[in-house]
Design a protein around this motif. Structure first.
Motif, PDB file in Angstrom:
ATOM      1  N   GLY A   1       7.149   8.490   7.462  1.00  0.00           N
ATOM      2  CA  GLY A   1       6.337   8.685   8.293  1.00  0.00           C
ATOM      3  C   GLY A   1       5.473   9.754   8.803  1.00  0.00           C
ATOM      4  N   GLU A   2       5.522  10.708   7.835  1.00  0.00           N
ATOM      5  CA  GLU A   2       4.398  11.684   7.306  1.00  0.00           C
ATOM      6  C   GLU A   2       4.347  12.370   5.723  1.00  0.00           C
ATOM      7  OE1 GLU A   2       7.753  15.816   8.494  1.00  0.00           O
ATOM      8  OE2 GLU A   2       7.121  14.690   9.635  1.00  0.00           O
ATOM      9  N   PRO A   3       3.351  12.872   6.067  1.00  0.00           N
ATOM     10  CA  PRO A   3       3.280  13.372   4.874  1.00  0.00           C
ATOM     11  C   PRO A   3       4.195  13.794   3.473  1.00  0.00           C
ATOM     12  CG  PRO A   3       1.056  13.773   6.029  1.00  0.00           C
ATOM     13  CD  PRO A   3       2.298  13.269   6.858  1.00  0.00           C
ATOM     14  N   GLY A   4       5.034  14.394   4.271  1.00  0.00           N
ATOM     15  CA  GLY A   4       6.623  15.286   3.837  1.00  0.00           C
ATOM     16  C   GLY A   4       7.013  14.593   3.228  1.00  0.00           C
ATOM     17  N   ASP A   5       7.470  13.185   4.394  1.00  0.00           N
ATOM     18  CA  ASP A   5       8.156  12.126   3.226  1.00  0.00           C
ATOM     19  C   ASP A   5       7.542  11.375   1.773  1.00  0.00           C
ATOM     20  OD1 ASP A   5       9.555  12.662   5.743  1.00  0.00           O
ATOM     21  OD2 ASP A   5       8.546  11.249   6.573  1.00  0.00           O
ATOM     22  N   LEU A   6       6.712  11.477   2.210  1.00  0.00           N
ATOM     23  CA  LEU A   6       6.132  11.339   0.754  1.00  0.00           C
ATOM     24  C   LEU A   6       6.331  12.191  -0.435  1.00  0.00           C
ATOM     25  CD1 LEU A   6       2.667   9.921   1.138  1.00  0.00           C
ATOM     26  CD2 LEU A   6       4.157   8.517  -0.445  1.00  0.00           C
ATOM     27  N   ASP A   7       6.679  13.877  -0.447  1.00  0.00           N
ATOM     28  CA  ASP A   7       6.591  14.599  -1.082  1.00  0.00           C
ATOM     29  C   ASP A   7       7.435  14.278  -2.701  1.00  0.00           C
ATOM     30  OD1 ASP A   7       5.263  15.823  -0.054  1.00  0.00           O
ATOM     31  OD2 ASP A   7       7.029  17.436   0.018  1.00  0.00           O
ATOM     32  N   GLY A   8       7.286  14.353  -4.311  1.00  0.00           N
ATOM     33  CA  GLY A   8       7.891  13.605  -4.843  1.00  0.00           C
ATOM     34  C   GLY A   8       7.921  12.845  -5.541  1.00  0.00           C
ATOM     35  N   LEU A   9       7.943  11.448  -4.472  1.00  0.00           N
ATOM     36  CA  LEU A   9       8.198   9.792  -4.566  1.00  0.00           C
ATOM     37  C   LEU A   9       6.351   9.789  -5.598  1.00  0.00           C
ATOM     38  CD1 LEU A   9       8.297   8.552  -0.831  1.00  0.00           C
ATOM     39  CD2 LEU A   9      10.297   9.939  -2.688  1.00  0.00           C
ATOM     40  N   LYS A  10       7.809   8.904  -6.495  1.00  0.00           N
ATOM     41  CA  LYS A  10       6.824   8.084  -7.971  1.00  0.00           C
ATOM     42  C   LYS A  10       6.044   7.264  -7.064  1.00  0.00           C
ATOM     43  CE  LYS A  10       8.942  10.341 -11.524  1.00  0.00           C
ATOM     44  NZ  LYS A  10      10.295   9.941 -13.174  1.00  0.00           N
ATOM     45  N   ILE A  11       4.817   6.665  -7.170  1.00  0.00           N
ATOM     46  CA  ILE A  11       4.510   5.918  -6.443  1.00  0.00           C
ATOM     47  C   ILE A  11       3.557   4.856  -7.466  1.00  0.00           C
ATOM     48  CG2 ILE A  11       3.193   5.228  -4.092  1.00  0.00           C
ATOM     49  CD1 ILE A  11       5.551   5.729  -3.330  1.00  0.00           C
ATOM     50  N   ARG A  12       3.315   4.074  -7.904  1.00  0.00           N
ATOM     51  CA  ARG A  12       2.762   3.167  -8.407  1.00  0.00           C
ATOM     52  C   ARG A  12       1.887   2.515  -7.817  1.00  0.00           C
ATOM     53  NH1 ARG A  12      -0.244  -1.810  -8.480  1.00  0.00           N
ATOM     54  NH2 ARG A  12      -0.899  -2.603  -9.926  1.00  0.00           N
ATOM     55  N   VAL A  13       0.403   3.210  -8.559  1.00  0.00           N
ATOM     56  CA  VAL A  13      -0.661   2.573  -7.867  1.00  0.00           C
ATOM     57  C   VAL A  13      -1.910   2.232  -8.798  1.00  0.00           C
ATOM     58  CG1 VAL A  13      -1.143   5.347  -6.244  1.00  0.00           C
ATOM     59  CG2 VAL A  13      -1.270   5.283  -9.249  1.00  0.00           C
ATOM     60  N   VAL A  14      -2.694   1.508  -8.309  1.00  0.00           N
ATOM     61  CA  VAL A  14      -3.600   0.695  -9.325  1.00  0.00           C
ATOM     62  C   VAL A  14      -4.852   1.955 -10.413  1.00  0.00           C
ATOM     63  CG1 VAL A  14      -3.959  -1.111  -7.839  1.00  0.00           C
ATOM     64  CG2 VAL A  14      -5.466   0.918  -7.799  1.00  0.00           C
ATOM     65  N   GLY A  15      -5.155   1.100 -11.375  1.00  0.00           N
ATOM     66  CA  GLY A  15      -5.403   1.790 -12.482  1.00  0.00           C
ATOM     67  C   GLY A  15      -7.039   2.169 -12.107  1.00  0.00           C
TER      68      GLY A  15
ATOM     69  N   LEU B   1       3.516   0.800   7.404  1.00  0.00           N
ATOM     70  CA  LEU B   1       2.382   0.321   7.838  1.00  0.00           C
ATOM     71  C   LEU B   1       1.318   1.609   8.984  1.00  0.00           C
ATOM     72  CD1 LEU B   1       3.695  -3.084  10.379  1.00  0.00           C
ATOM     73  CD2 LEU B   1       3.672  -2.994   8.090  1.00  0.00           C
ATOM     74  N   TRP B   2       0.438   1.269   7.727  1.00  0.00           N
ATOM     75  CA  TRP B   2      -0.136   2.849   7.543  1.00  0.00           C
ATOM     76  C   TRP B   2      -2.205   2.277   7.786  1.00  0.00           C
ATOM     77  CZ3 TRP B   2      -0.220   6.691   3.176  1.00  0.00           C
ATOM     78  CH2 TRP B   2      -0.033   6.150   1.508  1.00  0.00           C
TER      79      TRP B   2
ATOM     80  N   VAL C   1      13.894  -5.979   5.606  1.00  0.00           N
ATOM     81  CA  VAL C   1      13.342  -4.490   5.221  1.00  0.00           C
ATOM     82  C   VAL C   1      13.373  -3.502   6.733  1.00  0.00           C
ATOM     83  CG1 VAL C   1      10.701  -3.361   4.513  1.00  0.00           C
ATOM     84  CG2 VAL C   1      11.869  -5.355   3.698  1.00  0.00           C
ATOM     85  N   ASN C   2      13.147  -2.095   6.005  1.00  0.00           N
ATOM     86  CA  ASN C   2      13.217  -0.946   7.467  1.00  0.00           C
ATOM     87  C   ASN C   2      11.762  -0.866   7.760  1.00  0.00           C
ATOM     88  OD1 ASN C   2      12.694   1.628   8.667  1.00  0.00           O
ATOM     89  ND2 ASN C   2      15.114   1.396   8.312  1.00  0.00           N
ATOM     90  N   VAL C   3      11.122  -1.447   8.468  1.00  0.00           N
ATOM     91  CA  VAL C   3      10.168  -0.970   9.171  1.00  0.00           C
ATOM     92  C   VAL C   3       9.463  -0.050   9.181  1.00  0.00           C
ATOM     93  CG1 VAL C   3       7.441  -2.221  10.425  1.00  0.00           C
ATOM     94  CG2 VAL C   3       9.538  -3.540   8.648  1.00  0.00           C
ATOM     95  N   THR C   4       7.824   0.678   8.874  1.00  0.00           N
ATOM     96  CA  THR C   4       8.239   2.188  10.467  1.00  0.00           C
ATOM     97  C   THR C   4       6.725   1.608  10.078  1.00  0.00           C
ATOM     98  OG1 THR C   4       9.142   3.441   8.833  1.00  0.00           O
ATOM     99  CG2 THR C   4       7.725   4.336   9.773  1.00  0.00           C
ATOM    100  N   GLU C   5       6.011   2.123  11.818  1.00  0.00           N
ATOM    101  CA  GLU C   5       4.771   1.274  12.330  1.00  0.00           C
ATOM    102  C   GLU C   5       4.293   3.622  12.834  1.00  0.00           C
ATOM    103  OE1 GLU C   5       3.315  -1.558  14.346  1.00  0.00           O
ATOM    104  OE2 GLU C   5       5.221  -2.909  14.545  1.00  0.00           O
ATOM    105  N   LEU C   6       3.321   3.691  11.955  1.00  0.00           N
ATOM    106  CA  LEU C   6       2.928   5.146  12.753  1.00  0.00           C
ATOM    107  C   LEU C   6       2.516   4.888  14.002  1.00  0.00           C
ATOM    108  CD1 LEU C   6       1.293   6.260   9.721  1.00  0.00           C
ATOM    109  CD2 LEU C   6       3.857   6.332   9.838  1.00  0.00           C
TER     110      LEU C   6
END
Length: 336
Positions: A163-177, A234-235, A293-298
């Motif tokens: 729900g906030e940028p800090g929640d992403l700290d250190g998470l390995k996220i698959r992204v496109v090339g 959902l962001w 699925v647990n859904v977070t709407e900002l």
């Protein structure tokens, strides 16, 4: 004698029919169409719809053969534009993300949090910025015909609600090339990992990566929740329009009537696919939630925190995209 004349006429008629068939066969033409996703997804359905309309309007004179799953580029979707430009692929219904390495202007759509809603997307694609992007594509040997839509990309992970940028700290996220995606997730404190979608699903299953980002249609149809992705945010951080396009040499080899048919049917297929994608969005979300699925709407404040955290990405990428295009897009969004 009469019988002989009858058989002679019959033979002549058959010969004429054979010549006509051969002539029609010679006029008929099959063109390859590349897509990343199959017709289980709206993206693939857009290509199939285009093929169906072209076959119908040309009465079989032109046949579009759809090759899904990036099979014409051995699964590497970032090579699709280059393959079309060189003539290895005749046509494609492609992603602005996947074509952005060869057409930097397409990174406009990947600027994080630039377009807040569907009306903003329509204002950009249907306005001056959209025209400028089509010109950039055409200058590179590919003729763009129409827009489609892959949709806003949402974030999922296996660790917990975001729900906030800090929640992403250190998470390995698959992204496109795309380097822009790397920069975006680095700015948010995540550990972005580039890999193809073929490699992503097993990586999610084993926990080699914690999360991924994709439109709801992909999350739903691919059942991403079944590979440990229990949390969805959902962001609407970026939208990925699709583009119907043709290799320049193929386009030049067609007569004006067939070019017009290709363009008209691409527009029709694109409008059909955009409407379908948007109409199905809420039902897809409901199905995803029903699967647990647990859904977070900002909230507005939470959304703004992500906007603020990624401003540096805009500063870095706007010069690469082109300030004129970005300003035209912002003007369109403000005036929607």
């Amino acid at each position: 004698m009469k019988s002989t004349r009858h058989f002679a006429k019959l033979a002549a008629a058959l010969a004429g029919a054979a010549v006509l068939t051969a002539s029609l066969s010679a006029l008929a033409r099959e063109l390859s169409v590349s897509t990343v996703l199959s017709d289980a997804f709206p993206w693939g359905q857009a290509a199939e719809k285009w093929a169906e309309l072209v076959e119908e309007r040309t009465e079989g004179r032109l046949t579009l053969r759809v090759y899904p799953n990036s099979q014409l580029v051995a699964g590497d979707q970032t090579r699709e534009f280059s393959a079309m430009r060189s003539g290895l692929i005749d046509m494609a219904v492609g992603s602005t993300i996947n074509w952005s390495p060869q057409v930097p202007e397409l990174n406009l759509f990947s600027l994080p949090f630039l377009m807040p809603d569907e009306a903003a997307v329509d204002a950009v694609t249907g306005g001056e910025a959209g025209e400028m992007i089509f010109e950039a594509i055409e200058s590179r040997g590919v003729v763009p015909l129409a827009w489609g839509e892959n949709g806003f990309r949402q974030l999922s992970n296996s660790r917990g609600p975001i729900g906030e940028p800090g929640d992403l700290d250190g998470l390995k996220i698959r992204v496109v090339g795309s380097p822009l995606f790397q920069d975006t997730f680095n700015a948010l404190g995540a550990d972005p990992t580039q890999m193809s979608w073929t490699d992503a699903q097993p990586a999610l299953t084993t926990g080699a990566v914690d999360g991924q980002e994709n439109p709801l249609s992909v999350f739903d149809v691919a059942r991403i929740d079944q590979v440990g992705q229990e949390y969805l945010t959902l962001w609407n951080y970026m939208n990925d329009p699709l583009i119907f396009a043709v290799n320049q040499r193929v386009w030049d080899s067609l007569d004006e009537a067939d070019r017009e048919i290709l363009r008209e049917t691409a527009v029709e297929a694109g409008e059909w696919e955009i409407a379908m994608t948007r109409e199905e969005e809420r039902a897809r979300l409901a199905d995803i939630q029903e699967r647990g699925v647990n859904v977070t709407e900002l909230t507005d404040d939470q959304h703004q925190a992500f906007v603020d955290a990624t401003r540096e990405v805009h500063d870095k990428w706007i010069p690469r995209i082109g300030e004129e295009i970005v300003e035209a897009a912002r003007a369109a969004i403000d005036g929607r």
